[in-house]
Design an enzyme around this catalytic site. Structure first.
Site, PDB file in Angstrom:
ATOM      1  N   ASN A  43      -8.788 -24.404  38.806  1.00 20.61           N
ATOM      2  CA  ASN A  43      -7.922 -23.231  38.816  1.00 20.61           C
ATOM      3  C   ASN A  43      -7.606 -22.732  37.398  1.00 20.61           C
ATOM      4  O   ASN A  43      -7.344 -23.540  36.501  1.00 20.61           O
ATOM      5  CB  ASN A  43      -6.612 -23.561  39.530  1.00 20.61           C
ATOM      6  CG  ASN A  43      -6.832 -23.981  40.971  1.00 20.61           C
ATOM      7  OD1 ASN A  43      -7.713 -23.456  41.653  1.00 20.61           O
ATOM      8  ND2 ASN A  43      -6.041 -24.936  41.431  1.00 20.61           N
ATOM      9  N   SER A  67      -6.630 -29.266  42.133  1.00 22.65           N
ATOM     10  CA  SER A  67      -5.789 -29.197  43.322  1.00 22.65           C
ATOM     11  C   SER A  67      -5.435 -30.604  43.782  1.00 22.65           C
ATOM     12  O   SER A  67      -6.256 -31.515  43.676  1.00 22.65           O
ATOM     13  CB  SER A  67      -6.524 -28.457  44.439  1.00 22.65           C
ATOM     14  OG  SER A  67      -5.890 -28.659  45.687  1.00 22.65           O
ATOM     15  N   GLU A  99      -2.871 -17.755  34.932  1.00 22.68           N
ATOM     16  CA  GLU A  99      -1.855 -17.414  35.922  1.00 22.68           C
ATOM     17  C   GLU A  99      -0.442 -17.557  35.357  1.00 22.68           C
ATOM     18  O   GLU A  99       0.433 -16.731  35.618  1.00 22.68           O
ATOM     19  CB  GLU A  99      -2.019 -18.303  37.152  1.00 22.68           C
ATOM     20  CG  GLU A  99      -3.302 -18.026  37.925  1.00 22.68           C
ATOM     21  CD  GLU A  99      -3.518 -19.009  39.059  1.00 22.68           C
ATOM     22  OE1 GLU A  99      -2.664 -19.897  39.262  1.00 22.68           O
ATOM     23  OE2 GLU A  99      -4.560 -18.897  39.741  1.00 22.68           O
ATOM     24  N   LYS A 112      22.374 -14.514  23.384  1.00 20.41           N
ATOM     25  CA  LYS A 112      21.589 -15.577  22.749  1.00 20.41           C
ATOM     26  C   LYS A 112      20.597 -16.250  23.690  1.00 20.41           C
ATOM     27  O   LYS A 112      19.422 -16.405  23.347  1.00 20.41           O
ATOM     28  CB  LYS A 112      22.536 -16.625  22.155  1.00 20.41           C
ATOM     29  CG  LYS A 112      23.397 -16.072  21.033  1.00 20.41           C
ATOM     30  CD  LYS A 112      24.492 -17.020  20.636  1.00 20.41           C
ATOM     31  CE  LYS A 112      25.530 -16.291  19.817  1.00 20.41           C
ATOM     32  NZ  LYS A 112      26.212 -15.207  20.589  1.00 20.41           N
ATOM     33  N   TYR A 118      33.622  -5.898  18.657  1.00 20.99           N
ATOM     34  CA  TYR A 118      33.117  -7.108  19.299  1.00 20.99           C
ATOM     35  C   TYR A 118      33.781  -7.320  20.651  1.00 20.99           C
ATOM     36  O   TYR A 118      34.983  -7.103  20.822  1.00 20.99           O
ATOM     37  CB  TYR A 118      33.367  -8.333  18.411  1.00 20.99           C
ATOM     38  CG  TYR A 118      32.783  -9.599  18.989  1.00 20.99           C
ATOM     39  CD1 TYR A 118      31.450  -9.926  18.768  1.00 20.99           C
ATOM     40  CD2 TYR A 118      33.546 -10.454  19.779  1.00 20.99           C
ATOM     41  CE1 TYR A 118      30.890 -11.073  19.307  1.00 20.99           C
ATOM     42  CE2 TYR A 118      33.001 -11.604  20.329  1.00 20.99           C
ATOM     43  CZ  TYR A 118      31.670 -11.908  20.086  1.00 20.99           C
ATOM     44  OH  TYR A 118      31.120 -13.036  20.641  1.00 20.99           O
ATOM     45  N   ASN A 152      32.854 -13.076  14.238  1.00 19.10           N
ATOM     46  CA  ASN A 152      32.152 -11.863  14.666  1.00 19.10           C
ATOM     47  C   ASN A 152      31.016 -11.491  13.717  1.00 19.10           C
ATOM     48  O   ASN A 152      29.888 -11.226  14.147  1.00 19.10           O
ATOM     49  CB  ASN A 152      33.137 -10.691  14.782  1.00 19.10           C
ATOM     50  CG  ASN A 152      34.173 -10.914  15.869  1.00 19.10           C
ATOM     51  OD1 ASN A 152      34.138 -11.916  16.578  1.00 19.10           O
ATOM     52  ND2 ASN A 152      35.107  -9.980  16.001  1.00 19.10           N
ATOM     53  N   GLN A 191      28.352 -12.888  23.818  1.00 20.53           N
ATOM     54  CA  GLN A 191      27.900 -14.278  23.865  1.00 20.53           C
ATOM     55  C   GLN A 191      26.638 -14.395  24.720  1.00 20.53           C
ATOM     56  O   GLN A 191      25.845 -15.331  24.547  1.00 20.53           O
ATOM     57  CB  GLN A 191      29.007 -15.166  24.437  1.00 20.53           C
ATOM     58  CG  GLN A 191      28.665 -16.647  24.476  1.00 20.53           C
ATOM     59  CD  GLN A 191      29.878 -17.504  24.806  1.00 20.53           C
ATOM     60  OE1 GLN A 191      30.871 -17.491  24.089  1.00 20.53           O
ATOM     61  NE2 GLN A 191      29.799 -18.240  25.907  1.00 20.53           N
ATOM     62  N   THR A 249     -12.976   1.208  35.737  1.00 13.90           N
ATOM     63  CA  THR A 249     -11.723   1.943  35.903  1.00 13.90           C
ATOM     64  C   THR A 249     -11.380   1.861  37.387  1.00 13.90           C
ATOM     65  O   THR A 249     -12.276   1.822  38.241  1.00 13.90           O
ATOM     66  CB  THR A 249     -11.838   3.427  35.483  1.00 13.90           C
ATOM     67  OG1 THR A 249     -12.798   4.078  36.334  1.00 13.90           O
ATOM     68  CG2 THR A 249     -12.268   3.567  34.030  1.00 13.90           C
ATOM     69  N   HIS A 250     -10.090   1.787  37.691  1.00 14.91           N
ATOM     70  CA  HIS A 250      -9.642   1.657  39.087  1.00 14.91           C
ATOM     71  C   HIS A 250     -10.263   0.439  39.773  1.00 14.91           C
ATOM     72  O   HIS A 250     -10.456   0.425  40.994  1.00 14.91           O
ATOM     73  CB  HIS A 250      -9.966   2.918  39.892  1.00 14.91           C
ATOM     74  CG  HIS A 250      -9.464   4.180  39.278  1.00 14.91           C
ATOM     75  ND1 HIS A 250      -8.154   4.600  39.395  1.00 14.91           N
ATOM     76  CD2 HIS A 250     -10.106   5.103  38.510  1.00 14.91           C
ATOM     77  CE1 HIS A 250      -8.001   5.742  38.737  1.00 14.91           C
ATOM     78  NE2 HIS A 250      -9.167   6.067  38.180  1.00 14.91           N
ATOM     79  N   SER A 300      29.916 -22.497  24.107  1.00 22.27           N
ATOM     80  CA  SER A 300      28.540 -22.029  23.910  1.00 22.27           C
ATOM     81  C   SER A 300      27.728 -22.962  23.027  1.00 22.27           C
ATOM     82  O   SER A 300      26.547 -22.707  22.786  1.00 22.27           O
ATOM     83  CB  SER A 300      28.551 -20.628  23.287  1.00 22.27           C
ATOM     84  OG  SER A 300      29.192 -20.653  22.020  1.00 22.27           O
ATOM     85  N   LYS A 324     -11.543 -27.821  43.494  1.00 20.49           N
ATOM     86  CA  LYS A 324     -10.875 -26.700  42.853  1.00 20.49           C
ATOM     87  C   LYS A 324     -10.814 -26.858  41.328  1.00 20.49           C
ATOM     88  O   LYS A 324     -10.585 -27.935  40.792  1.00 20.49           O
ATOM     89  CB  LYS A 324      -9.442 -26.536  43.379  1.00 20.49           C
ATOM     90  CG  LYS A 324      -9.358 -26.075  44.802  1.00 20.49           C
ATOM     91  CD  LYS A 324      -9.978 -24.696  45.020  1.00 20.49           C
ATOM     92  CE  LYS A 324      -9.232 -23.592  44.302  1.00 20.49           C
ATOM     93  NZ  LYS A 324      -7.868 -23.388  44.831  1.00 20.49           N
TER      94      LYS A 324
END
Length: 475
Positions: A284, A276, A289, A324, A316, A109, A321, A154-155, A22, A282
């Site tokens: 963007n 682009s 995003e 992480k 343990y 541990n 492991q 809303t919506h 690791s 373009k």
């Protein structure tokens, strides 16, 4: 160097070592492992388990290693299993076999649980600091557009007129809750596992409370089995980071919409846009995003750790492991996205004229008619019905609410006098919203003032904690 093997007659197979290894990702824990080793060394020294001259040699070597790790002079090699074995190799290269004395009363541990907590605290404070910078940018932008009427939604449909700053300021509240969650997390994480050994504590005369204090923790663990197996702090940190990612994603989604030709509200700065490879015209909103897209990754890391933890028995297990990499990745991801979104917010300009023109569209002033009737003591259910009939008549005739004649208003409800026209303006609708947290001028100004005060307070708390942690690491 291996930290085990006395009872084995054969070295691990290559496949076993490859799976077990690791150090290629847990090397990030090296500074925290060295700091916890210094705390453990102090307890071994004060308890008389190490002679002074031996303790002095080990301390000198640990401090040298700390400098060498920071500079890159010392690093892991292919034969190191994990960060702990790599650092013990470095220690014994400096002081010889007596370097192994540091292992007394300590297991990987409790060692790794302590290291990971220190890493998480350090980096969650960094995340919190970055959040405050985004909040400051949002507050500045909200204040800039505190007098810019726009439609509220809303919506995804026009709802009621608001000031556009109110729309932006809502995100400040989301991130304020994230900061509060980090504060709560810090309080729960403020418990040291060191001294718990493999699972049962230690038969040596150690002092876990003193070690905890040395490392800046508020207390030592109340149960040694829980101490080595607890990863609630990882799961909770991943949840907080996921929610930060969700909040960033919502900003990204709105910026993408506002930057469309159809909306045409937002002009994102060139330095926070991309082009682009085939379409020259373009521009963007890629930062928005990417902020939206990274949220899925953060949620995935949380899900992975919860799935890993759900069936672990007893103390343990090596499954831990797997805690992480998701934590490291989520922290890195959030710290990558936050500055980009902050810059995007700071440099975006909005078209006041387009927002103002859109504010009354979609019959967004219909609620003003209902409220007008309520003030005339008409029951709201009846007022709501009358306002709906006004909208229906406008749709039939292809006109707006303020274009209804006095006779048409009267035909719908007897209390709809010509005075109703006074409330059928965007400015009037906004000004009438005076409740706490509302979009009206006074209420909104109070909201910004309160949020600014809260941000100042939290910024100081975070800065103080970062200073305290830095001093602890440098002790």
């Amino acid at each position: 160097m291996a930290l085990w093997g006395g009872r084995f007659t054969q070295a691990p197979a290559d496949a076993v070592f490859a799976l077990s290894r690791s150090v290629h990702f847990d090397w990030r824990l090296a500074p925290y492992d060295l700091r916890s080793s210094l705390a453990h060394l102090k307890v071994l020294r004060t308890s008389g388990l190490l002679q002074e001259d031996v303790a002095d040699q080990i301390e000198k070597a640990l401090r040298e290693l700390t400098t060498e790790v920071a500079s890159g002079k010392f690093s892991a090699i292919d034969t190191d299993e994990d960060v702990h074995s790599a650092l013990e190799r470095g220690l014994t290269q400096k002081v010889g076999a007596i370097g192994g004395s540091l292992r007394a009363g300590r297991s990987r541990n409790d060692q790794v649980a302590t290291d990971l907590k220190l890493f998480a605290i350090d980096h969650m404070l960094e995340v919190a600091n970055s959040i405050t910078k985004l909040q400051a940018a949002l507050l500045a932008k909200a204040s800039e557009y505190s007098d810019a009427p726009a439609p509220g939604f809303t919506h995804m449909q026009h709802a009621q007129p608001i000031v556009f700053g109110h729309e932006i300021a809502k995100h400040v509240q989301s991130f304020a809750r994230d900061l509060e969650r980090i504060q709560d997390w810090l309080a729960r994480t403020n418990v040291s596992p060191l001294g718990s050994g493999a699972l049962s504590g230690s038969g040596l005369s150690l002092d876990p409370a003193a070690t905890a204090q040395d490392l800046g923790f508020g207390s030592s663990s109340a149960n040694s089995i829980d101490a080595v197996s607890d990863r609630d702090f990882v799961a909770e940190a991943l949840f907080i980071l996921s929610l930060v990612g969700v909040h960033l994603s919502r900003i990204g989604e709105e910026w993408c919409l506002w930057a469309t030709t159809e909306f045409g509200w937002a002009k994102i700065a060139d330095e926070y846009s991309t082009g682009s490879s085939i379409m020259p015209q373009k521009k963007n909103p890629d930062m928005a995003e990417l902020a939206r897209g990274k949220a899925g990754r953060l949620i995935g890391n949380l899900t992975a750790v919860l799935a890993m933890l759900k069936g672990l028995p007893f103390a343990y297990n090596r499954d831990l492991q797997e805690d992480k990499e998701p934590l490291f990745d989520s922290i890195d991801t959030v710290l990558l996205v936050l500055p980009a979104v902050t810059g995007m917010v700071e440099t975006t300009s909005f078209d006041r004229a387009k927002m103002l023109a859109a504010a009354p569209l979609g019959f967004s002033l219909a609620t003003e008619i209902a409220d007008f009737l309520v003030r005339a003591h008409v029951p709201f259910s009846e007022a709501h019905e009358a306002a709906g009939k006004c909208v229906a008549l406008c749709e039939k005739d292809g006109i707006e609410l303020d274009q209804l004649s006095d006779q048409q208003f009267k035909s719908i409800h007897s209390s709809l006098t010509p005075e109703v026209r006074k409330v059928l303006t965007v400015q009037g609708a906004i000004a009438s919203r005076t409740t706490v947290g509302a979009t009206g001028p006074t209420a909104f100004a109070d909201q910004i003032k309160s949020a600014t005060t809260n941000l100042s307070r939290l910024s100081k708390v975070i800065a103080d904690e970062q200073k305290r942690f830095s001093e602890m690491m440098g002790a």
